[in-house]
Design a protein around this motif. Structure first.
Motif, mmCIF file in Angstrom:
data_model
loop_
_atom_site.group_PDB
_atom_site.id
_atom_site.type_symbol
_atom_site.label_atom_id
_atom_site.label_comp_id
_atom_site.label_asym_id
_atom_site.label_seq_id
_atom_site.Cartn_x
_atom_site.Cartn_y
_atom_site.Cartn_z
ATOM 1 N N PRO A 211 -9.804 13.631 -5.866
ATOM 2 C CA PRO A 211 -10.792 12.771 -5.194
ATOM 3 C C PRO A 211 -11.255 11.593 -6.032
ATOM 4 C CG PRO A 211 -11.333 15.093 -4.880
ATOM 5 C CD PRO A 211 -10.251 15.044 -5.895
ATOM 6 N N ASN A 212 -11.259 11.735 -7.350
ATOM 7 C CA ASN A 212 -11.679 10.641 -8.218
ATOM 8 C C ASN A 212 -10.566 9.642 -8.497
ATOM 9 O OD1 ASN A 212 -14.564 11.247 -9.241
ATOM 10 N ND2 ASN A 212 -13.527 13.213 -9.413
ATOM 11 N N VAL A 213 -9.324 10.079 -8.371
ATOM 12 C CA VAL A 213 -8.184 9.212 -8.635
ATOM 13 C C VAL A 213 -7.819 8.375 -7.414
ATOM 14 C CG1 VAL A 213 -5.708 9.248 -9.187
ATOM 15 C CG2 VAL A 213 -7.291 10.686 -10.468
ATOM 16 N N VAL A 214 -8.192 8.857 -6.218
ATOM 17 C CA VAL A 214 -7.797 8.184 -4.980
ATOM 18 C C VAL A 214 -8.257 6.732 -4.950
ATOM 19 C CG1 VAL A 214 -8.267 8.099 -2.505
ATOM 20 C CG2 VAL A 214 -7.580 10.239 -3.553
ATOM 21 N N GLY A 215 -9.498 6.465 -5.347
ATOM 22 C CA GLY A 215 -10.047 5.118 -5.286
ATOM 23 C C GLY A 215 -9.254 4.107 -6.091
ATOM 24 N N PRO A 216 -9.071 4.333 -7.404
ATOM 25 C CA PRO A 216 -8.279 3.391 -8.194
ATOM 26 C C PRO A 216 -6.856 3.216 -7.685
ATOM 27 C CG PRO A 216 -9.525 4.845 -9.640
ATOM 28 C CD PRO A 216 -9.700 5.377 -8.260
ATOM 29 N N VAL A 217 -6.247 4.291 -7.201
ATOM 30 C CA VAL A 217 -4.872 4.194 -6.715
ATOM 31 C C VAL A 217 -4.809 3.338 -5.447
ATOM 32 C CG1 VAL A 217 -2.957 5.508 -5.712
ATOM 33 C CG2 VAL A 217 -4.105 6.349 -7.760
ATOM 34 N N ILE A 218 -5.763 3.512 -4.537
ATOM 35 C CA ILE A 218 -5.771 2.708 -3.307
ATOM 36 C C ILE A 218 -5.983 1.235 -3.628
ATOM 37 C CG2 ILE A 218 -7.078 2.236 -1.202
ATOM 38 C CD1 ILE A 218 -7.475 5.188 -0.854
ATOM 39 N N ALA A 219 -6.912 0.946 -4.544
ATOM 40 C CA ALA A 219 -7.149 -0.447 -4.926
ATOM 41 C C ALA A 219 -5.908 -1.060 -5.560
ATOM 42 C CB ALA A 219 -8.332 -0.518 -5.890
ATOM 43 N N PHE A 220 -5.238 -0.316 -6.422
ATOM 44 C CA PHE A 220 -4.017 -0.832 -7.046
ATOM 45 C C PHE A 220 -2.898 -0.964 -6.030
ATOM 46 C CE2 PHE A 220 -0.085 -0.125 -9.574
ATOM 47 C CZ PHE A 220 -0.154 -1.273 -10.341
ATOM 48 N N ALA A 221 -2.837 -0.033 -5.083
ATOM 49 C CA ALA A 221 -1.802 -0.096 -4.045
ATOM 50 C C ALA A 221 -1.950 -1.347 -3.192
ATOM 51 C CB ALA A 221 -1.856 1.154 -3.175
ATOM 52 N N THR A 222 -3.190 -1.796 -2.974
ATOM 53 C CA THR A 222 -3.403 -3.024 -2.212
ATOM 54 C C THR A 222 -2.788 -4.222 -2.919
ATOM 55 O OG1 THR A 222 -5.486 -2.083 -1.398
ATOM 56 C CG2 THR A 222 -5.153 -4.438 -1.090
ATOM 57 N N VAL A 223 -2.916 -4.251 -4.238
ATOM 58 C CA VAL A 223 -2.280 -5.318 -5.013
ATOM 59 C C VAL A 223 -0.760 -5.204 -4.917
ATOM 60 C CG1 VAL A 223 -2.011 -6.304 -7.323
ATOM 61 C CG2 VAL A 223 -4.235 -5.433 -6.588
ATOM 62 N N LEU A 224 -0.249 -3.978 -4.935
ATOM 63 C CA LEU A 224 1.196 -3.787 -4.854
ATOM 64 C C LEU A 224 1.760 -4.215 -3.508
ATOM 65 C CD1 LEU A 224 1.946 -0.417 -6.696
ATOM 66 C CD2 LEU A 224 2.342 -2.744 -7.481
ATOM 67 N N VAL A 225 0.956 -4.118 -2.440
ATOM 68 C CA VAL A 225 1.421 -4.609 -1.139
ATOM 69 C C VAL A 225 1.725 -6.101 -1.234
ATOM 70 C CG1 VAL A 225 0.762 -5.009 1.271
ATOM 71 C CG2 VAL A 225 0.239 -2.829 0.193
ATOM 72 N N ALA A 226 0.844 -6.843 -1.909
ATOM 73 C CA ALA A 226 1.096 -8.275 -2.109
ATOM 74 C C ALA A 226 2.365 -8.492 -2.932
ATOM 75 C CB ALA A 226 -0.109 -8.918 -2.798
ATOM 76 N N VAL A 227 2.555 -7.689 -3.975
ATOM 77 C CA VAL A 227 3.761 -7.801 -4.796
ATOM 78 C C VAL A 227 5.008 -7.506 -3.965
ATOM 79 C CG1 VAL A 227 4.985 -6.831 -6.785
ATOM 80 C CG2 VAL A 227 2.516 -7.225 -6.908
ATOM 81 N N ALA A 228 4.914 -6.496 -3.089
ATOM 82 C CA ALA A 228 6.054 -6.140 -2.247
ATOM 83 C C ALA A 228 6.383 -7.249 -1.249
ATOM 84 C CB ALA A 228 5.753 -4.838 -1.498
ATOM 85 N N ILE A 229 5.358 -7.912 -0.722
ATOM 86 C CA ILE A 229 5.594 -9.020 0.208
ATOM 87 C C ILE A 229 6.310 -10.165 -0.498
ATOM 88 C CG2 ILE A 229 4.431 -10.812 1.549
ATOM 89 C CD1 ILE A 229 2.372 -8.732 2.365
ATOM 90 N N VAL A 230 5.895 -10.463 -1.729
ATOM 91 C CA VAL A 230 6.565 -11.506 -2.504
ATOM 92 C C VAL A 230 8.012 -11.106 -2.802
ATOM 93 C CG1 VAL A 230 6.587 -12.728 -4.708
ATOM 94 C CG2 VAL A 230 4.432 -12.362 -3.515
ATOM 95 N N ALA A 231 8.229 -9.832 -3.130
ATOM 96 C CA ALA A 231 9.588 -9.357 -3.423
ATOM 97 C C ALA A 231 10.483 -9.470 -2.196
ATOM 98 C CB ALA A 231 9.537 -7.913 -3.919
ATOM 99 N N GLU A 232 9.956 -9.072 -1.042
ATOM 100 C CA GLU A 232 10.750 -9.181 0.193
ATOM 101 C C GLU A 232 11.045 -10.632 0.518
ATOM 102 O OE1 GLU A 232 11.644 -10.101 4.142
ATOM 103 O OE2 GLU A 232 9.591 -10.406 3.395
ATOM 104 N N GLY A 233 10.052 -11.508 0.338
ATOM 105 C CA GLY A 233 10.272 -12.918 0.585
ATOM 106 C C GLY A 233 11.318 -13.501 -0.348
#
Length: 299
Positions: A211-233
Motif C-alpha cells: 500500500p505504501n509503494v503503490v503511490g510512488p509507482v503510479i506517479a512514476f508510471a504516469t511519467v513512463l506513459v509519456a516516455v512510451a508515447i515518445v518511443a512509439e512516435g
C-alpha cells in the motif's frame, strides 16, 4: 515613539504573512487548474478515440483527391488534409488513440513485471536481490530506442508488438523505483511492529509494504506513459511503428516532413498534439506525486 513602534510592527508582520499566504494560495490555485486542464485534455483525447465511430468525421484512411494538402478549414476539413488528401482531424484522433493505447498498455505491462521484481528484491534482499539488480542493470545499459529497434526486428512490428517491446524496455526502471521504495519501508517502525506481533513475510509485504509503494509507482508510471508515447512516435517516424494505413502521430510527422515549406500544418499538428499530451502527463504526474502520501496500514 514607543507606542507608534509597537503599533507599526504587528501591522508589517501581518502584511508580510498575508503576502506569503497569497502567493502560496496562487501557486496552489495554478497547480489545481493545470491539473484539471491536463486531466480534461487526456480524458477528451481518450473519449474521442473510443467514440470515433460515432463522430461525424471522414474516414481517416479515405483520400479526398480534390483537397490534397488542403489548409485547415478548406472543403469541410476542419484541420485540413495531408499529402494524399486524408482528413487531419480524423487522423489526429486515431493517432491519439494509438499513442494512449501503446503508452498505457506498455506501462501496465512494465508495472506488472517491474513492480513484482522490485518488491521481491527490496523485501527479501540477499542473493535474489543481487540477481535481480544485475539483470536490471544489464537491461538498462542498452539505449531504449536502440533496444526497441532491435526488438522490432526480432518480434516484428504492429501495435501488440510495440506494447510488448515498451513493456519489456521500461520494466527495469519500474523495478528500480519499486525496489528503492520497498527498501525505504522495510526498516520503518510499522513494519518492525508487524514483525514483532508475529506477522509473516507475505502478510507484511501485502498489508504494509505494497500500500505504501503503490503511490510512488503510479506517479512514476504516469511519467513512463509519456516516455512510451515518445518511443512509439519515434518508431513510427522511422517507419517501424504501426503499419499503414493506421494513423500515428509519428507517421503523420514523417509524412509532412517533405511538405513542411508548403503545408506546415501536416507536420505541426501531430507535433503539437504530442507536445500537449506530454505536458498534460507531466502535470498529472506532479499532481500524483503530491497526492500520494505514505500511509501506514493498520496492524
Amino acid at each position: 515613539m514607543t507606542t507608534e513602534t509597537v503599533g507599526v510592527e504587528p501591522a508589517t508582520k501581518k502584511a508580510g504573512t498575508t503576502g506569503v499566504q497569497a502567493r502560496g494560495g496562487w501557486r496552489s490555485l495554478t497547480f489545481r487548474a493545470s491539473t484539471a486542464v491536463s486531466a480534461a485534455w487526456l480524458g477528451l483525447l481518450a473519449l474521442a478515440g473510443l467514440a470515433f465511430p460515432l463522430l461525424p468525421l471522414p474516414d481517416p484512411a479515405r483520400s479526398d483527391y480534390g483537397a490534397i494538402g488542403a489548409a485547415p478549414g478548406y472543403a469541410g476539413h476542419l484541420l485540413g488534409t495531408d499529402t494524399i488528401g486524408r482528413d487531419m482531424l480524423s487522423r489526429l484522433i486515431i493517432g491519439g488513440r494509438v499513442s494512449l493505447t501503446v503508452g498505457i498498455g506498455g506501462v501496465a505491462l512494465a508495472v506488472l513485471i517491474g513492480s513484482l521484481l522490485g518488491l521481491l528484491a527490496g523485501f527479501h534482499g540477499g542473493v535474489l536481490s543481487r540477481v535481480i539488480n544485475a539483470l536490471m542493470d544489464i537491461l538498462l545499459a542498452f539505449p531504449s530506442l536502440v533496444a526497441l529497434i532491435a526488438l522490432s526486428v526480432f518480434i516484428g512490428t504492429g501495435l501488440k508488438m510495440i506494447i510488448i517491446g515498451i513493456g519489456l524496455i521500461t520494466a527495469p526502471q519500474v523495478a528500480r523505483v519499486t525496489r528503492a521504495a520497498t527498501l525505504s519501508f522495510t526498516q520503518r517502525e510499522f513494519v518492525t511492529a508487524a514483525r514483532g506481533m508475529g506477522a509473516g513475510g507475505t502478510r507484511i509485504l501485502i498489508r504494509e509494504i505494497v500500500p505504501n509503494v503503490v503511490g510512488p509507482v503510479i506517479a512514476f508510471a504516469t511519467v513512463l506513459v509519456a516516455v512510451a508515447i515518445v518511443a512509439e512516435g519515434s518508431l513510427s517516424f522511422l517507419g517501424l511503428g504501426v503499419p499503414p494505413p493506421a494513423s500515428s502521430w509519428g507517421t503523420m510527422m514523417a509524412d509532412g516532413r517533405s511538405e513542411f515549406e508548403n503545408n506546415p500544418h501536416i507536420a505541426l499538428l501531430p507535433a503539437a498534439a504530442m507536445f500537449v499530451t506530454l505536458l498534460a502527463l507531466y502535470f498529472l504526474a506532479e499532481a500524483l506525486n503530491r497526492r500520494f502520501d505514505v500511509k501506514e496500514a493498520a496492524l
